[in-house]
Design a protein around this motif. Structure first.
Motif, PDB file in Angstrom:
ATOM      1  N   ALA A   2       0.821  -1.215   0.000  1.00 24.60           N
ATOM      2  CA  ALA A   2       0.000   0.000   0.000  1.00 24.60           C
ATOM      3  C   ALA A   2       0.853   1.262   0.000  1.00 24.60           C
ATOM      4  O   ALA A   2       0.577   2.212  -0.718  1.00 24.60           O
ATOM      5  N   ASN A   3       1.903   1.284   0.846  1.00 24.93           N
ATOM      6  CA  ASN A   3       2.777   2.449   0.890  1.00 24.93           C
ATOM      7  C   ASN A   3       3.872   2.302  -0.155  1.00 24.93           C
ATOM      8  O   ASN A   3       4.764   1.476  -0.019  1.00 24.93           O
ATOM      9  N   ASN A   4       3.798   3.112  -1.196  1.00 24.83           N
ATOM     10  CA  ASN A   4       4.767   2.970  -2.285  1.00 24.83           C
ATOM     11  C   ASN A   4       6.107   3.614  -1.992  1.00 24.83           C
ATOM     12  O   ASN A   4       7.087   3.327  -2.665  1.00 24.83           O
ATOM     13  N   ALA A   5       6.167   4.529  -1.027  1.00 29.68           N
ATOM     14  CA  ALA A   5       7.440   5.179  -0.680  1.00 29.68           C
ATOM     15  C   ALA A   5       8.193   4.287   0.302  1.00 29.68           C
ATOM     16  O   ALA A   5       8.289   4.573   1.499  1.00 29.68           O
ATOM     17  N   GLN A 231      15.208   8.922 -10.815  1.00 25.37           N
ATOM     18  CA  GLN A 231      14.429  10.147 -10.609  1.00 25.37           C
ATOM     19  C   GLN A 231      13.424  10.357 -11.743  1.00 25.37           C
ATOM     20  O   GLN A 231      12.275  10.743 -11.511  1.00 25.37           O
ATOM     21  N   ALA A 232      13.864  10.089 -12.973  1.00 26.41           N
ATOM     22  CA  ALA A 232      12.968  10.219 -14.123  1.00 26.41           C
ATOM     23  C   ALA A 232      11.823   9.210 -14.033  1.00 26.41           C
ATOM     24  O   ALA A 232      10.686   9.511 -14.422  1.00 26.41           O
ATOM     25  N   CYS A 233      12.121   8.031 -13.503  1.00 27.72           N
ATOM     26  CA  CYS A 233      11.096   6.998 -13.337  1.00 27.72           C
ATOM     27  C   CYS A 233      10.019   7.466 -12.356  1.00 27.72           C
ATOM     28  O   CYS A 233       8.820   7.353 -12.631  1.00 27.72           O
ATOM     29  N   TYR A 234      10.445   8.004 -11.216  1.00 29.95           N
ATOM     30  CA  TYR A 234       9.490   8.522 -10.236  1.00 29.95           C
ATOM     31  C   TYR A 234       8.676   9.675 -10.835  1.00 29.95           C
ATOM     32  O   TYR A 234       7.470   9.781 -10.603  1.00 29.95           O
ATOM     33  N   ILE A 263      17.703   7.011  -2.002  1.00 26.65           N
ATOM     34  CA  ILE A 263      16.434   6.591  -2.612  1.00 26.65           C
ATOM     35  C   ILE A 263      15.265   7.207  -1.855  1.00 26.65           C
ATOM     36  O   ILE A 263      14.315   7.727  -2.464  1.00 26.65           O
ATOM     37  N   HIS A 264      15.323   7.161  -0.522  1.00 24.84           N
ATOM     38  CA  HIS A 264      14.276   7.805   0.293  1.00 24.84           C
ATOM     39  C   HIS A 264      14.131   9.280  -0.084  1.00 24.84           C
ATOM     40  O   HIS A 264      13.013   9.789  -0.236  1.00 24.84           O
ATOM     41  N   ALA A 270       9.932  13.396  -5.067  1.00 24.33           N
ATOM     42  CA  ALA A 270       8.977  13.120  -6.146  1.00 24.33           C
ATOM     43  C   ALA A 270       7.529  13.272  -5.688  1.00 24.33           C
ATOM     44  O   ALA A 270       6.640  13.513  -6.507  1.00 24.33           O
ATOM     45  N   GLN A 271       7.319  13.163  -4.376  1.00 26.86           N
ATOM     46  CA  GLN A 271       5.952  13.248  -3.850  1.00 26.86           C
ATOM     47  C   GLN A 271       5.596  14.663  -3.372  1.00 26.86           C
ATOM     48  O   GLN A 271       4.467  14.899  -2.949  1.00 26.86           O
ATOM     49  N   GLN A 272       6.578  15.578  -3.443  1.00 22.05           N
ATOM     50  CA  GLN A 272       6.288  16.955  -3.041  1.00 22.05           C
ATOM     51  C   GLN A 272       5.396  17.623  -4.080  1.00 22.05           C
ATOM     52  O   GLN A 272       5.639  17.499  -5.274  1.00 22.05           O
ATOM     53  N   PRO A 273       4.370  18.340  -3.638  1.00 19.94           N
ATOM     54  CA  PRO A 273       3.536  19.063  -4.607  1.00 19.94           C
ATOM     55  C   PRO A 273       4.335  20.155  -5.296  1.00 19.94           C
ATOM     56  O   PRO A 273       5.188  20.798  -4.699  1.00 19.94           O
ATOM     57  N   ILE A 274       4.075  20.344  -6.590  1.00 21.22           N
ATOM     58  CA  ILE A 274       4.773  21.376  -7.355  1.00 21.22           C
ATOM     59  C   ILE A 274       4.188  22.746  -6.995  1.00 21.22           C
ATOM     60  O   ILE A 274       2.982  22.949  -7.011  1.00 21.22           O
ATOM     61  N   ASN A 275       5.064  23.684  -6.664  1.00 24.45           N
ATOM     62  CA  ASN A 275       4.616  25.034  -6.315  1.00 24.45           C
ATOM     63  C   ASN A 275       4.386  25.839  -7.588  1.00 24.45           C
ATOM     64  O   ASN A 275       5.315  26.208  -8.301  1.00 24.45           O
TER      65      ASN A 275
END
Length: 278
Positions: A2-5, A231-234, A263-264, A270-275
Motif C-alpha cells: 500500500a505504501n509505495n514510498a 528520478q525520471a522513473c518517479y 532513494i528515500h 517526487a511526492q512533493q507538490p509542485i509550487n
C-alpha cells in the motif's frame, strides 16, 4: 504494497547477525532469492525466521526459468509456495529469461523476442500463478545478444506483460545497461513501460567492461546516470517500492544506508507538490 514510498535491501547471509540485533529504520523491506534460503536449518534458519516474523519480505527468484522450452518444474514451484506460505511472503518476482534446457545453464539467457515466445511465456506465467496462488511479477533483464529476434526488447516486454496480464518488476539499472550495450535511449524505454503494471523497482551498480559494454554485476555503487534514470522513473510513473541490489563487494551497512537514504530522498522529492504560485 500500500505504501509505495518504501526502500528495501537484498538480504545476504552475512547480514543476519547484525539485523537480528536491529534493522535500521531506513530499511522498509528485505528481498531474498528463495532458492538460497529454503534449505537453511539450524542457526541460519532460526535467524531468518526471526527476521521474517518482524519484517516485510519479497521473494526474487533465480531459477524458475520462465522462458525455458522444457516443461515447467512443478515440484520446484510447489517448494517456492511452501517457503512463501511458511514465512508469510506475498510478493514473488522472477527474471523474464530462462536458465535451463536439458540441464541448468547457470546463467540467465535471453528469450528470443518472438510472438511464439510471448505466447509460451504467458501460458507458463498462468501455470505458475495457479500453483503459487499469488501473482508472478516479471523483471526486465540485462542481455548481451538477441538471437532470432522478430521484435525489439521493448515490444517483447510489453507483449509478454499484456498477454500474461501480469505485473512488472522494473529494473532501472538493466534499462541503463541495455541502452549502452544495444544503443537505445533509456528514457524512451523507461517511459514506454506500462505504469499500471509496475509492482516495484530495482536499482543497482554494474561494471564497465568497455565504453560500449556494461555488465550487470550488482557489485558496485550506483552511478549518476542510473540515479538520474530513477528520478525520471518517479517523475513519469510515480513512486514505487525500490530495492537496492548489492550481491558482492558488500560494504558495511552504514555505507549501504547512504544509497538507501538517497532513494528515500528521491521518493520524498517526487511526492512533493509542485509550487505553481511563482
Amino acid at each position: 504494497m500500500a505504501n509505495n514510498a518504501q526502500v528495501g535491501l537484498g538480504l545476504r547471509r552475512e547480514m543476519l547477525d547484525e539485523f537480528c540485533e536491529q534493522v535500521p529504520n531506513a530499511i522498509d523491506f528485505f528481498e531474498v532469492a528463495p532458492e538460497n534460503w529454503m534449505t537453511f536449518g539450524g542457526k541460519y534458519g532460526r535467524q531468518f525466521r526471526q527476521l521474517t516474523e518482524r519484517n516485510t519480505f519479497f521473494c526474487h527468484g533465480l531459477s524458475l526459468s520462465i522462458g525455458s522450452p522444457e516443461p515447467l518444474d512443478v515440484s520446484f514451484v510447489k517448494q517456492i509456495k511452501g517457503f512463501m506460505d511458511l514465512h508469510g511472503i506475498d510478493v514473488y518476482s522472477e527474471h523474464l529469461s530462462y536458465c535451463s534446457g536439458k540441464g541448468h545453464l547457470y546463467d540467465l539467457m535471453p528469450i528470443p523476442f518472438t510472438q511464439e515466445a510471448v505466447i509460451h511465456v504467458a501460458s507458463r506465467v498462468k501455470q505458475v500463478e495457479a500453483i503459487l496462488e499469488r501473482p508472478l511479477i516479471l523483471e526486465n533483464v540485462s542481455f548481451y545478444a538477441a538471437p532470432g529476434s522478430e521484435m525489439s526488447e521493448l515490444e517483447f516486454v510489453n507483449a509478454v506483460l499484456s498477454e500474461a496480464d501480469c505485473r512488472l518488476l522494473l529494473d532501472v539499472n538493466n534499462i541503463y545497461v541495455n541502452s549502452i550495450n544495444h544503443q537505445y535511449d533509456p528514457l524512451d524505454f523507461l517511459k514506454a513501460m506500462p505504469t499500471e503494471r509496475i509492482a516495484y523497482l530495482h536499482i543497482a551498480g554494474h561494471y564497465e567492461e568497455a565504453v560500449d559494454l556494461m555488465v550487470d554485476t550488482h557489485g558496485a555503487d550506483v552511478i549518476d546516470p542510473v540515479w538520474q534514470l530513477l528520478q525520471a522513473c518517479y517523475a513519469h510513473h510515480g513512486v514505487f517500492p525500490t530495492l537496492l541490489e548489492r550481491d558482492f563487494n558488500i560494504p558495511p551497512t552504514q555505507v549501504l544506508l547512504q544509497e538507501i537514504n538517497k532513494i528515500h530522498d528521491y521518493q520524498t522529492a517526487a511526492q512533493q507538490p509542485i509550487n505553481r504560485s511563482a
